[in-house]
Design an enzyme around this catalytic site. Structure first.
Site, PDB file in Angstrom:
ATOM      1  N   ASN A 178       4.935 -70.981 -17.132  1.00 37.99           N
ATOM      2  CA  ASN A 178       3.481 -70.944 -16.933  1.00 37.99           C
ATOM      3  C   ASN A 178       3.226 -70.045 -15.729  1.00 37.99           C
ATOM      4  O   ASN A 178       3.442 -70.442 -14.584  1.00 37.99           O
ATOM      5  CB  ASN A 178       2.900 -72.337 -16.688  1.00 37.99           C
ATOM      6  CG  ASN A 178       1.411 -72.263 -16.399  1.00 37.99           C
ATOM      7  OD1 ASN A 178       0.795 -71.203 -16.546  1.00 37.99           O
ATOM      8  ND2 ASN A 178       0.824 -73.364 -15.995  1.00 37.99           N
ATOM      9  N   SER A 196       1.736 -55.219  -9.591  1.00 38.98           N
ATOM     10  CA  SER A 196       1.640 -56.294  -8.611  1.00 38.98           C
ATOM     11  C   SER A 196       0.317 -56.173  -7.865  1.00 38.98           C
ATOM     12  O   SER A 196      -0.122 -55.069  -7.545  1.00 38.98           O
ATOM     13  CB  SER A 196       2.788 -56.207  -7.607  1.00 38.98           C
ATOM     14  OG  SER A 196       2.553 -57.127  -6.541  1.00 38.98           O
ATOM     15  N   HIS A 201      -0.145 -54.185  -2.042  1.00 39.99           N
ATOM     16  CA  HIS A 201      -0.173 -53.221  -3.141  1.00 39.99           C
ATOM     17  C   HIS A 201      -1.524 -52.512  -3.259  1.00 39.99           C
ATOM     18  O   HIS A 201      -2.435 -52.754  -2.483  1.00 39.99           O
ATOM     19  CB  HIS A 201       0.238 -53.914  -4.433  1.00 39.99           C
ATOM     20  CG  HIS A 201       1.697 -54.294  -4.410  1.00 39.99           C
ATOM     21  ND1 HIS A 201       2.665 -53.606  -5.090  1.00 39.99           N
ATOM     22  CD2 HIS A 201       2.332 -55.287  -3.745  1.00 39.99           C
ATOM     23  CE1 HIS A 201       3.847 -54.157  -4.845  1.00 39.99           C
ATOM     24  NE2 HIS A 201       3.677 -55.185  -4.032  1.00 39.99           N
ATOM     25  N   ASP A 246       4.591 -50.513  -7.514  1.00 44.72           N
ATOM     26  CA  ASP A 246       4.323 -49.690  -6.332  1.00 44.72           C
ATOM     27  C   ASP A 246       3.520 -48.441  -6.664  1.00 44.72           C
ATOM     28  O   ASP A 246       3.346 -47.587  -5.788  1.00 44.72           O
ATOM     29  CB  ASP A 246       5.651 -49.214  -5.708  1.00 44.72           C
ATOM     30  CG  ASP A 246       6.443 -50.349  -5.104  1.00 44.72           C
ATOM     31  OD1 ASP A 246       5.939 -51.476  -5.091  1.00 44.72           O
ATOM     32  OD2 ASP A 246       7.585 -50.088  -4.672  1.00 44.72           O
ATOM     33  N   GLY A 303       3.789 -59.656  -9.403  1.00 41.16           N
ATOM     34  CA  GLY A 303       4.513 -58.540 -10.004  1.00 41.16           C
ATOM     35  C   GLY A 303       5.900 -58.962 -10.450  1.00 41.16           C
ATOM     36  O   GLY A 303       6.412 -58.499 -11.474  1.00 41.16           O
ATOM     37  N   SER A 304       6.522 -59.840  -9.672  1.00 43.02           N
ATOM     38  CA  SER A 304       7.850 -60.340 -10.046  1.00 43.02           C
ATOM     39  C   SER A 304       7.771 -61.135 -11.343  1.00 43.02           C
ATOM     40  O   SER A 304       8.637 -61.011 -12.212  1.00 43.02           O
ATOM     41  CB  SER A 304       8.403 -61.226  -8.930  1.00 43.02           C
ATOM     42  OG  SER A 304       8.553 -60.472  -7.742  1.00 43.02           O
TER      43      SER A 304
END
Lengths: 441, 245
Positions: free
Chosen positions: A295, A222, A227, A201, A93-94
C-alpha cells in the site's frame, strides 16, 4: 445538499482561503536579505508561495484524505506535461522504483516477466533505491561504470554487459543528466529488454527533444522536498502502456485485482460475477489479489501541494538551468582542478544539482574543499552513495560487474555537488563562486 | 486500461431515435485518458461534488473512438427509472458528470484469436460502435477478420448501420449482416428479416477454433447465446460478453 447550505459552505471556504493568503503574506514579509557566510545556502529545498498553502488547506477542508480530486488533477497534469498516458502517484520516488520494477515481475506478463535470477543492468554510482527493487525481487544487478563529468554510462559499456540472462535496464538520469535515451531505447528494443528510467532527479529534462521519462517502459519520479517539485513525501510511476499501468496500480494498491479508487465500488460493473482461481464464483472483486503488493498511495493533501507545484514546474526548470549556467561560468576558471558538470550533446538537462569531481592532482582535496564550503555555510552533498558495492548492506550481494568501476570509485572519494534549486538567489551564487575562488586560489 | 478520471461534459447534441432510445454527443471539459474501443463510462445526471462520493450512476459503452480526447458518444435505451431520467430529462446544453474509461471488452488479438464474431442486439451495438469508428479511421482491423451480426427491432433502430456499411465497404476483412424483426431491406447491405440466431451464426463460421465471439445486448440474449455457444463445445475463453450487474 441544499443550495443555501452549499452557498454558505462556499463562502466560508473562500473566507478561510483568504485568511491563509493573508497568513502567507505576513510570514513572507519577515524574510530578510541574504547574509553571506551567516545564512545557509541550501543545496535544495521546497520553493512555494501562497498557492501551495491555499491548495493544501482547500484539500483539508474537503477532508477526503485519501487520493481524490487533487490526486486526479495531479496525475492528469503530470501526464500531460510528460506527454505520456499514465501517471500513478505513490508515496515516494523509492516506492515508485519498487512498484515499477515489481510490476515487471507480474505473471500477467507471461514470458515477458522478469524472474528470479534474471539480470538487470544498472549503476553502482547513484542512489540505493534505484538498485534495491532489483535485489528485492531476486533479480541480479549487473553494474557498469559511468563517465566523470556527466556521471552517466557509455552505451558501449551497457551493450557489453548484455548477456543471455539480461531482461532489463534500470538506471537513473543522475543529477538530471539524461543518459542517451534514443540509443538506449533502440538497444532495448533490439535485445527485447525492459527499460526503466529512474527520472527522480530529472523531471523536465529532455533528450532529442523529448522529455526523459517518456522513453522507458516505466519511469519514476520523486517529490521529496529536494526534488524539482515537492509534495513533502511523494513520487510517481509513469508509463505509456495501459497494461503496465494496471499492473502497477495493483502492486501499489495492496496487490488487488480491482481497480476502483478510494470510496468507489463496482466501477467494473461485474464485481460479483467473475471467477478467480479456486475462489467461489462471484467472490467480491474488491478482495481478489492478483499480486503480492503493497500500500503505497498518497493522500489528497500531498497531491494538492503537488498540483500547485506542477503549475510552477516550467519556471522551476528554467531557474535550475539558469543557476547551473551561472555556476558553470564561474567555475570554468578552476577546470584545471575540478572536473565540471556536463551533459551529452542531444540532452537538455533540468539539473538536480551542480556536480563537481576534484581532480586527483588538485592541490586541494575534496575534504579540504568541502570544509571551506561548509564553513561558508554552503551546503554540499556527496553523489549519494558513491560506489554502492562498498556499503555494508551490499557486501554479500549476488551481482556482476562488467568492466571496472574505476570512475565509480573516483566518485566515492572525489565527487560532491552543490545546489542549483530555484531557491538560490544571485547573491547566494555570487557567494558560492567567491568561496570557490578563495578555496582554490 | 488507462487511469480512469471523473469529468464533466456538456451535452452537445441529443438525438432521439425513438421515445426510448437516444444518442448523446458529450464534450468533456478536460482532456480525457486514452479510450480503447469497447470500454465504458459511468454517467450520472445527479449533482456531483468532486470532493465527495460518486452519486448514483449508470454504465454505458462508449460508441466512438474518442480520437480527439474530448468527444464521447453514448447510445442509451430506457431500462428503468434512472435511464428514463436521462432520456426524458436531458437537453442539449445540459451538463453531466462521467467517469472512465473502464472495462476490457476489447475486440483485438489479445484474447488469442485471429477472427472475431461480433453479435450486437439493439443498443448493444455501442461498444462495437467505437470499434467501427476506429477501424474506419485507421482503415484496418485489429484482427484478421471480423463479422458483425447486428439486430434490432426495426430498421430505424439499426442506429450504427451507416458506419458499419462504411466499414464493410472500405475496411479489408470486415463484413456485416443485419437483422430486423419487422423491416424489409431498403438500402445498403441487405437486412435479413428475423431475430439474431446464434445457432445460424455459429453454423456460418469456417474457423471456429480461431474465432472469438463477442456478445453485447440485452442480458437475456447474452445469457442464451453464451449458453448455446458453450453447449457447442466452444471454449469459455472464446466467448466474451459485455455485461454488467
Amino acid at each position: 445538499m441544499q443550495i443555501e447550505v452549499k452557498d454558505h459552505l462556499d463562502a466560508l471556504r473562500a473566507e478561510i482561503l483568504e485568511k491563509v493568503r493573508e497568513f502567507h503574506a505576513a510570514k513572507a514579509s519577515e524574510e530578510c536579505a541574504f547574509r553571506p557566510s551567516i545564512d545557509q545556502v541550501h543545496y535544495a529545498g521546497r520553493v512555494h508561495d501562497e498557492d501551495e498553502l491555499t491548495t493544501l488547506v482547500d484539500s483539508s477542508l474537503d477532508f477526503w484524505l485519501t487520493a481524490g480530486r487533487f490526486n486526479e488533477e495531479f496525475e492528469m497534469g503530470l501526464a500531460e506535461f510528460l506527454d505520456i498516458e499514465n501517471v500513478l502517484t505513490v508515496n515516494s520516488g523509492s516506492s515508485a522504483n519498487l512498484v515499477a520494477f515489481s510490476s515487471l515481475t507480474s505473471p500477467k506478463l507471461l514470458d515477458r516477466r522478469i524472474r528470479p535470477g534474471d539480470e538487470v543492468i544498472t549503476l553502482a554510482a547513484g542512489f540505493p533505491t534505484t538498485v534495491n527493487p532489483i535485489i528485492q525481487n531476486d533479480a541480479v544487478p549487473v553494474f557498469v561504470d559511468v563517465q566523470l563529468g556527466s556521471y552517466i554510462p557509455r552505451i558501449e559499456d551497457i551493450e557489453a554487459a548484455i548477456g543471455p540472462k539480461t531482461r532489463a535496464i534500470m538506471m537513473a538520469h543522475t543529477m538530471g543528466v539524461p543518459f542517451e535515451l534514443t540509443e538506449l531505447r533502440e538497444l532495448c528494443d533490439r535485445h527485447k529488454l525492459w527499460l526503466v528510467e529512474d527520472n527522480c532527479d530529472a523531471l523536465g529534462s529532455k533528450y532529442d527533444g523529448r522529455h526523459t521519462g517518456s522513453f522507458g517502459d516505466f519511469a519514476t519520479s520523486s517529490f521529496y522536498p529536494a526534488h524539482h517539485i515537492t509534495m513533502g513525501e511523494g513520487g510517481a510511476v509513469v508509463t505509456d502502456s495501459d497494461e503496465l499501468a494496471r499492473i502497477a496500480r495493483s502492486f501499489r494498491d495492496w496487490g488487488r485485482d480491482c481497480y476502483c479508487g478510494a470510496g468507489e465500488n463496482n466501477t467494473c460493473g461485474i464485481r460479483f460475477n467473475q471467477q478467480f482461481g479456486t475462489l467461489p464464483y462471484g467472490y467480491d472483486h474488491k478482495y481478489v489479489y492478483s499480486h503480492i503488493g503493497y500500500n503505497l498511495k498518497i493522500t489528497d493533501m500531498q497531491a494538492a501541494v503537488g498540483c500547485a507545484q506542477l503549475r510552477k514546474l516550467p519556471g522551476f526548470i528554467e531557474t535550475r538551468k539558469r543557476n547551473h549556467r551561472r555556476l558553470h561560468g564561474g567555475l570554468e576558471r578552476h577546470a584545471d582542478k575540478l572536473i565540471l558538470h556536463e551533459a551529452p550533446a542531444k540532452s537538455d538537462p533540468s539539473w538536480f544539482g551542480y556536480v563537481i569531481t576534484v581532480r586527483d592532482d588538485s592541490p586541494v582535496s575534496r575534504p579540504e574543499l568541502l570544509k571551506k564550503l561548509e564553513a561558508a555555510k554552503i551546503e554540499t552533498r556527496n553523489l549519494f552513495c558513491g560506489n554502492l558495492l562498498r556499503h555494508p548492506a551490499y557486501e554479500d550481494l549476488n551481482h556482476r560487474v562488467v568492466g571496472s568501476l574505476t570512475n565509480t570509485d573516483m566518485i566515492t572519494s572525489n565527487t560532491f555537488f552543490i545546489g542549483v534549486y530555484p531557491g538560490l538567489t544571485d547573491p547566494m551564487i555570487d557567494h558560492i563562486l567567491a568561496t570557490f575562488d578563495e578555496a582554490l586560489a | 486500461m488507462a487511469q480512469p478520471v471523473r469529468f464533466q461534459a456538456a451535452v452537445q447534441q441529443l438525438i432521439r431515435h425513438t421515445p426510448d432510445v437516444v444518442t448523446l454527443q458529450l464534450y468533456a471539459s478536460r482532456r480525457l485518458p486514452r479510450f480503447i474501443p469497447g470500454q465504458f463510462v459511468h454517467l450520472t445526471v445527479d449533482d456531483f461534488d468532486p470532493a465527495s462520493f460518486w452519486p448514483e450512476s449508470r454504465v454505458f459503452s462508449v460508441a466512438n473512438a474518442v480520437a480527439d480526447r474530448r468527444s464521447v458518444q453514448l447510445t442509451i435505451s430506457r431500462q428503468g427509472d434512472y435511464t428514463g431520467r436521462i432520456i426524458d430529462g436531458l437537453e442539449q446544453g445540459d451538463s453531466v458528470w462521467c467517469k472512465g474509461p473502464y472495462g476490457d471488452f476489447v475486440v483485438d488479438g489479445s484474447h488469442g484469436y485471429n477472427r472475431a464474431v461480433l453479435v450486437a442486439g439493439g443498443t448493444g451495438i455501442t461498444p462495437f460502435g467505437a470499434f467501427l469508428d476506429t477501424a474506419l479511421s485507421t482503415g484496418k482491423l485489429p484482427v484478421e477478420e471480423a463479422t458483425l451480426y447486428y439486430g434490432a427491432q426495426t430498421e430505424e433502430l439499426l442506429i450504427y448501420r451507416a458506419v458499419a456499411d462504411a466499414c464493410a465497404d472500405s475496411v479489408p476483412g470486415f463484413r456485416v449482416r443485419y437483422f430486423s424483426d419487422v423491416a424489409p431491406p431498403t438500402r445498403g447491405n441487405a437486412i435479413q428479416h428475423g431475430r439474431l440466431d446464434i445457432a445460424a451464426i455459429l453454423a456460418e463460421q469456417s474457423d471456429i477454433p480461431g474465432t472469438a465471439f463477442f456478445l453485447s445486448g440485452p442480458k437475456p440474449m447474452i445469457d442464451a447465446f453464451r449458453a448455446h455457444l458453450l453447449s457447442q463445445a466452444i471454449r469459455p475463453s472464446q466467448v466474451l460478453v459485455d455485461a454488467w450487474e
